[in-house]
Scaffold this active site. Structure first.
Site, PDB file in Angstrom:
ATOM      1  N   GLY A 101       0.792  -1.131  -0.254  1.00 30.25           N
ATOM      2  CA  GLY A 101      -0.112  -0.080  -0.414  1.00 30.25           C
ATOM      3  C   GLY A 101       1.020   1.596   0.119  1.00 30.25           C
ATOM      4  O   GLY A 101       0.190   2.696   0.103  1.00 30.25           O
ATOM      5  N   THR A 102       2.068   1.283   0.166  1.00 30.67           N
ATOM      6  CA  THR A 102       3.025   2.345  -0.354  1.00 30.67           C
ATOM      7  C   THR A 102       2.899   3.556  -0.803  1.00 30.67           C
ATOM      8  O   THR A 102       2.638   4.537  -0.175  1.00 30.67           O
ATOM      9  CB  THR A 102       4.381   1.780  -0.939  1.00 30.67           C
ATOM     10  OG1 THR A 102       5.170   1.236  -0.098  1.00 30.67           O
ATOM     11  CG2 THR A 102       4.946   3.058  -1.072  1.00 30.67           C
ATOM     12  N   PRO A 126       6.647  16.123   1.517  1.00 30.61           N
ATOM     13  CA  PRO A 126       5.118  14.455   2.293  1.00 30.61           C
ATOM     14  C   PRO A 126       6.547  13.643   2.688  1.00 30.61           C
ATOM     15  O   PRO A 126       5.482  12.839   3.785  1.00 30.61           O
ATOM     16  CB  PRO A 126       5.409  13.789   0.776  1.00 30.61           C
ATOM     17  CG  PRO A 126       6.050  14.676   0.354  1.00 30.61           C
ATOM     18  CD  PRO A 126       6.374  15.844   0.251  1.00 30.61           C
ATOM     19  N   SER A 135       6.813   4.669   7.850  1.00 31.12           N
ATOM     20  CA  SER A 135       6.779   4.198   7.098  1.00 31.12           C
ATOM     21  C   SER A 135       5.514   3.191   6.778  1.00 31.12           C
ATOM     22  O   SER A 135       4.783   3.059   6.549  1.00 31.12           O
ATOM     23  CB  SER A 135       7.660   2.852   6.694  1.00 31.12           C
ATOM     24  OG  SER A 135       7.962   1.741   6.055  1.00 31.12           O
ATOM     25  N   LYS A 320     -47.436 -10.994  -8.684  1.00 31.89           N
ATOM     26  CA  LYS A 320     -46.665 -11.654  -7.528  1.00 31.89           C
ATOM     27  C   LYS A 320     -45.623 -10.400  -7.043  1.00 31.89           C
ATOM     28  O   LYS A 320     -45.201  -9.593  -7.630  1.00 31.89           O
ATOM     29  CB  LYS A 320     -45.791 -11.872  -9.262  1.00 31.89           C
ATOM     30  CG  LYS A 320     -44.737 -13.208  -8.290  1.00 31.89           C
ATOM     31  CD  LYS A 320     -43.608 -14.152  -9.420  1.00 31.89           C
ATOM     32  CE  LYS A 320     -43.162 -15.374  -8.758  1.00 31.89           C
ATOM     33  NZ  LYS A 320     -42.578 -15.100  -8.055  1.00 31.89           N
ATOM     34  N   GLU A 327     -33.873 -11.690   0.065  1.00 35.31           N
ATOM     35  CA  GLU A 327     -32.955 -12.281  -1.229  1.00 35.31           C
ATOM     36  C   GLU A 327     -31.768 -11.244  -1.275  1.00 35.31           C
ATOM     37  O   GLU A 327     -30.571 -11.654  -1.657  1.00 35.31           O
ATOM     38  CB  GLU A 327     -34.037 -11.902  -2.237  1.00 35.31           C
ATOM     39  CG  GLU A 327     -34.462 -13.296  -2.200  1.00 35.31           C
ATOM     40  CD  GLU A 327     -36.051 -12.841  -4.369  1.00 35.31           C
ATOM     41  OE1 GLU A 327     -36.534 -13.865  -4.235  1.00 35.31           O
ATOM     42  OE2 GLU A 327     -35.470 -12.288  -4.028  1.00 35.31           O
TER      43      GLU A 327
END
Length: 463
Positions: A101-102, A126, A135, A320, A327
């Protein structure tokens, strides 16, 4: 001339074209270009967790004397905006990306750095600032735990409690109804309708307990382990510090992991929680299928209850009405069961010091939590609360049930009971009528022994 639609950003690999209005930068754009696999993105709950983590990291670093207050305040403010959902469009990355996930961690770092730079009026980096003491290898596992814990506590557990309460309320309303019990889908001894619903409610309450039992492991955070679990480039007190910040901000009991090597290399806590979610899904499947059977008909099925008529059930057969809510809930249960397999396989993909299927584990775990929460409330509101009981039909079937002869076994024996039941069924007569002819029992004795309500007593132990 029109304004350019892109700008040039640089990273360690060189220049990258980035959309002009994007808050992210080069590394996010590379991931956008590298992983055009699906339309699956990290959900809002995970982006919220990333914002919380980045803000808490800045606060912890400031308290440890590693970041000045102005920088910390700018990062915390920007992170809060991310946590609150103000910039979700700036997180465009596919779930199917680098296994750590870097890319998503850097996506968060770049967006928050850009926002914080605007607030501070000076460059916020950043990596050096937003990612200080962190990390991707501990941020993403922490994000999974924080997002899943909050989703369970804030969405799933209240929804399951809501469903259990709805079942208990409906059970109280229909306690007077005695219906035919069924085993192997065949007629069995009578039960009260409230007992059927009470069994469902007990399933849900146990599901709540199971999910709650997993939370203590989920509260342990990988943050502080950094790259491989040794905590390189992080202050020794950083893990405890960021956990304390997250606990204060969310009101949940987050703590730092007792062993970062486990927390970085495995997803055992996520696998455990997913297993408990699968149990809840199994319970919802059982309840939904029971409702479908009880509602079946209206002529050729059981027809014991009528679920709320929510929409026409057929494009060709007028009139119907189908059991659409059970469901839908059954499909949710199937999806959650499938998600559990994905999470299990992802959990097995820890190689040495890092698990390399973190994004897909996060996606499926959070989807399961969200689906179960939504399905539980839907089932409560649009099926349980509103179904009506066809008491006349139920009562008639109970009185004709030859299996009631079981109550006579202690008096007349099994062999005679079987003969009476077969005769009643073959001749289309009531059990009471045949028993009156074939035994020495009186009419009053048969009324007492075959009272359907009396036969339903028991089955629930007082706490």
């Amino acid at each position: 001339m029109s304004e350019p639609t892109y700008r040039i950003e640089k990273d360690s690999l060189g220049e990258v074209r980035v959309p002009a209005d994007a808050l992210y930068a080069a590394q996010t754009q590379r991931a956008v270009d590298n992983f055009p696999i699906s339309d699956m993105r990290f959900p809002r709950s995970f982006i919220r967790a990333l914002g919380l983590i980045k803000g808490a990291a800045a606060a912890a670093n400031e308290k440890l004397g590693l970041m000045d207050s102005a920088m910390s305040a700018a990062i915390q403010s920007a992170s809060a905006e991310v946590a609150q959902g103000m910039h979700d469009a700036q997180f465009p990355l596919d779930i199917f990306q680098t296994g750590s996930g870097t890319s998503t961690n850097m996506n968060a770092n770049e967006v928050i750095a850009n926002l914080a730079t605007q607030k501070l009026g000076a460059k916020v980096h950043p990596n050096d600032h937003v990612n200080m003491s962190q990390s991707s290898n501990d941020v993403i596992p922490t994000g999974i735990h924080v997002s899943a814990y909050l989703a369970v506590a804030e969405e799933l557990l209240p929804a399951l409690a809501y469903l259990s309460d709805a079942l208990d309320k409906k059970a109280a309303e229909v306690d007077h109804v005695v219906t035919t019990g069924r085993t192997h889908l065949m007629d069995a001894m009578p039960v009260r309708l409230s007992q059927e619903l009470g069994g469902w409610s007990s399933q849900i309450r146990h599901g709540i307990e199971r999910v709650q039992s997993s939370l203590s492991r989920l509260a342990e955070l990988a943050q502080g382990g950094t790259a491989v679990g040794t905590g390189i480039n992080a202050h020794p007190a950083f893990g405890a510090g960021i956990a304390a910040e997250l606990a204060e901000w969310t009101g949940q009991p987050f703590v730092t992991s007792a062993n970062y090597f486990e927390s970085l290399s495995t997803q055992d806590a996520a696998v455990e929680l997913s297993g408990q979610l699968k149990v809840v899904a199994t319970s919802l499947m059982k309840i939904s299928n029971d409702l479908r059977w009880m509602n079946s008909g209206p002529i050729a099925g059981f027809g014991e209850i009528s679920l709320p008529a929510l929409q026409p059930g057929s494009s060709i057969m007028p009139g119907k009405i189908n059991p659409v809510i059970p469901e839908a809930v059954a499909m949710v249960a199937a999806q959650v069961t499938g998600n559990d397999l994905v999470i299990t396989l992802a959990g097995q993909s820890g190689n040495f010091q890092l698990n390399v299927m973190l994004p897909v584990a996060a996606y499926n775990l959070l989807q399961s939590i969200s689906l179960l929460a939504g399905a539980s409330r839907l089932l409560a509101d649009k099926a349980i609360a509103g179904f009506t009981v066809n008491e006349e039909k139920i009562s008639g079937l109970v009185g004709r049930n030859p299996i009631l002869v079981t109550a006579l076994n202690p008096v007349i024996g099994y062999e005679m009971g079987a003969k009476i039941a077969k005769t009643a069924y073959a001749e289309g007569r009531t059990l009471r009528e045949v028993a009156l002819e074939m035994t020495e029992l009186t009419s009053d004795e048969l009324d007492r022994l075959l009272d359907p309500r009396q036969l339903t007593e028991g089955g629930i132990q007082e706490a």
